[in-house]
Design an enzyme around this catalytic site. Structure first.
Site, PDB file in Angstrom:
ATOM      1  N   TYR A 247      -9.750 -18.712  -0.067  1.00  0.00           N
ATOM      2  CA  TYR A 247      -9.226 -17.570   0.665  1.00  0.00           C
ATOM      3  C   TYR A 247     -10.024 -17.283   1.926  1.00  0.00           C
ATOM      4  CZ  TYR A 247      -8.767 -12.971   2.435  1.00  0.00           C
ATOM      5  OH  TYR A 247      -8.641 -11.947   3.320  1.00  0.00           O
TER       6      TYR A 247
ATOM      7  N   CYS B 135      10.732  -0.972  -0.702  1.00  0.00           N
ATOM      8  CA  CYS B 135      11.588  -2.057  -0.224  1.00  0.00           C
ATOM      9  C   CYS B 135      12.466  -1.712   0.991  1.00  0.00           C
ATOM     10  CB  CYS B 135      12.436  -2.585  -1.374  1.00  0.00           C
ATOM     11  SG  CYS B 135      11.435  -3.262  -2.730  1.00  0.00           S
TER      12      CYS B 135
ATOM     13  N   ARG C 176     -11.288  -5.094  12.541  1.00  0.00           N
ATOM     14  CA  ARG C 176     -10.063  -5.716  13.015  1.00  0.00           C
ATOM     15  C   ARG C 176      -9.866  -5.513  14.507  1.00  0.00           C
ATOM     16  NH1 ARG C 176      -4.587  -4.290   9.871  1.00  0.00           N
ATOM     17  NH2 ARG C 176      -5.333  -5.949   8.509  1.00  0.00           N
TER      18      ARG C 176
ATOM     19  N   GLN D 272     -12.100  -8.818  -3.838  1.00  0.00           N
ATOM     20  CA  GLN D 272     -11.903  -8.008  -5.049  1.00  0.00           C
ATOM     21  C   GLN D 272     -12.414  -6.575  -4.870  1.00  0.00           C
ATOM     22  OE1 GLN D 272     -10.467  -9.408  -8.339  1.00  0.00           O
ATOM     23  NE2 GLN D 272      -9.599 -10.180  -6.438  1.00  0.00           N
TER      24      GLN D 272
ATOM     25  N   GLY E  38     -21.045  -4.129  -5.959  1.00  0.00           N
ATOM     26  CA  GLY E  38     -20.625  -4.995  -7.061  1.00  0.00           C
ATOM     27  C   GLY E  38     -20.582  -6.469  -6.718  1.00  0.00           C
TER      28      GLY E  38
ATOM     29  N   GLU F  98     -14.636 -10.001   5.248  1.00  0.00           N
ATOM     30  CA  GLU F  98     -13.885 -10.754   4.243  1.00  0.00           C
ATOM     31  C   GLU F  98     -14.675 -10.921   2.956  1.00  0.00           C
ATOM     32  OE1 GLU F  98     -10.896 -11.255   4.232  1.00  0.00           O
ATOM     33  OE2 GLU F  98     -10.329 -11.011   6.316  1.00  0.00           O
TER      34      GLU F  98
ATOM     35  N   ASP G 147      -4.231 -14.283  -0.715  1.00  0.00           N
ATOM     36  CA  ASP G 147      -5.010 -13.401  -1.585  1.00  0.00           C
ATOM     37  C   ASP G 147      -4.039 -12.724  -2.560  1.00  0.00           C
ATOM     38  OD1 ASP G 147      -3.639 -11.661   0.085  1.00  0.00           O
ATOM     39  OD2 ASP G 147      -5.182 -10.142  -0.087  1.00  0.00           O
TER      40      ASP G 147
ATOM     41  N   CYS H 288      14.361 -11.079   0.641  1.00  0.00           N
ATOM     42  CA  CYS H 288      13.628 -11.028  -0.625  1.00  0.00           C
ATOM     43  C   CYS H 288      14.527 -11.358  -1.822  1.00  0.00           C
ATOM     44  CB  CYS H 288      13.015  -9.643  -0.808  1.00  0.00           C
ATOM     45  SG  CYS H 288      12.012  -9.496  -2.299  1.00  0.00           S
TER      46      CYS H 288
END
Length: 363
Positions: free
Chosen positions: A132, A209, A28, A54, A93, A49, A150, A218
DNA sequence: GACTCGTGGTA
DNA sequence: TTACCAAGAGT
């Protein structure tokens, strides 16, 4: 801007929150650096990415570093040996990602002059890049106003708008909300901010929250309970399959390996000889199905949970004096096992028969 | 839309 | 311990 109806919150509080609380990640460019003109490398963005599909940030970090060190650019990856790429991916995986990663690198290197396309549409035409990832690379690497959605974004959006339609049916409506919310300015930071928010504040359980930049907007927080969102369709039960795996070791310290077929489960990866994995315990799980006659000894069971079934693998071991001829496999020195494209289930099987086969034996 | 496709961490 | 889930894509 007429599309931005009154019920569409502003992205500004989220971006302000991101400027203060963004995660520092190896792939990043921080918002501070971006403000000084530092651009994200599309190769780094794409690689991360795909790895993150997953998959948790924690699991990806070491793989990302190793791939970047070994293949610093997309052309190098395109020229790499397939088996080396699969071996480097082993343990992460979803191995179709690795196969498609290589195909995508080749397409970029040979079809696009080594330069990633910079639009969502063209990115999506590449192997392994779906809705995505195309949007994420377009937004993060090329500053395109793409709607990135996502699992994190789904959770944030479902709560922000109190969407009670179950996933995945609710996806199109959610994506529309994301598109309306995505700013023309800083779309890449917005996407990453939504994902950071989902990962650190708007979490699946016990969301924080009071710390959320969307706390005033929200709907779930106002009308209901954020933890009740997103609503998901019930998932079905995992069946159990059974099989046997055979670890043959010679006096010279070589083990019999073979390569799985290119597609499907663990496609193209390396394995020890195994029976088919069937729904019932039957004769196929016994030593009768061994690749050759030897003094096979039962040495335990490996239980490994895949995405859609649980595997109970009976492990058999045979110490033999010398190599036996095989049709479809090869004998590999045990000392070289770390460099093989062995998926985790196979490492567990081998480690059960040969406890010292790997430096860190899991399971 | 429903399936297939890995693995490790967490509560 | 069991269950969920983590920056999804391909068929």
């Amino acid at each position: 801007m007429t599309l931005k109806t009154l019920d569409t919150p502003s992205a500004k509080p989220l971006l302000d929150w991101y400027d203060r609380h963004h995660r520092d990640l190896p792939w990043r460019v921080s918002p501070g650096m971006a403000a000084r003109g530092v651009k994200a490398d599309p190769y780094h963005v794409w690689l991360s990415e795909v790895m993150l599909q997953q998959t948790t940030v924690q699991a990806v970090k070491p793989y990302f570093a190793r791939f970047l060190q070994r293949w610093p650019d997309v052309t190098g990856l395109a020229d790499a040996d397939n088996d080396e790429v699969m071996a480097a991916w082993a343990g992460l995986g979803y191995y179709a990602r690795a196969r498609n990663l290589k195909k995508c690198a080749e397409a970029v290197a040979r079809g696009h002059g080594g330069v990633f396309p910079d639009t969502e549409e063209r990115l999506k035409s590449l192997p392994g890049i779906g809705d995505y990832t195309a949007a994420a690379v377009a937004a993060i690497a090329f500053n395109r106003q793409a709607a990135v959605m996502d699992g994190n974004v789904e959770r944030v959006i479902s709560r922000l708008y109190a969407i009670s339609t179950p996933l995945p049916a609710a996806k199109p409506a959610m994506k529309q909300k994301v598109a309306l919310l995505t700013p023309a300015d800083r779309p890449g930071d917005f996407a990453q901010a939504m994902m950071d928010l989902g990962a650190t504040i708007c979490t699946p359980k016990r969301p924080a929250c009071p710390l959320c930049p969307f706390r005033d907007a929200c709907q779930a927080l106002k009308l209901s309970d954020p933890e009740l969102f997103p609503v998901k369709a019930a998932k079905k039960e995992k069946p159990v399959r059974y099989g046997a795996a055979f670890i043959a070791v010679t006096g010279d310290g070589e083990i019999l390996l073979r390569q799985r077929v290119a597609s499907g489960l663990l496609g193209g990866m390396t394995e020890v000889p195994t029976t088919a994995w069937t729904a019932r315990i039957d004769g196929e799980t016994s030593a009768e199905a061994a690749p050759f006659d030897a003094a096979w000894q039962a040495c335990g069971t490996v239980i490994h949970v895949f995405t859609h079934f649980e595997l109970r693998l009976s492990i058999w071991r045979a110490a033999i004096a010398a190599k036996v001829g095989t049709n479809d496999g090869w004998w590999e020195p045990v000392i070289n096992l770390e460099a093989q494209a062995l998926p985790t289930v196979m490492k567990k099987a081998i480690a059960t028969a040969i406890p010292l086969a790997f430096k860190t034996s899991k399971g």
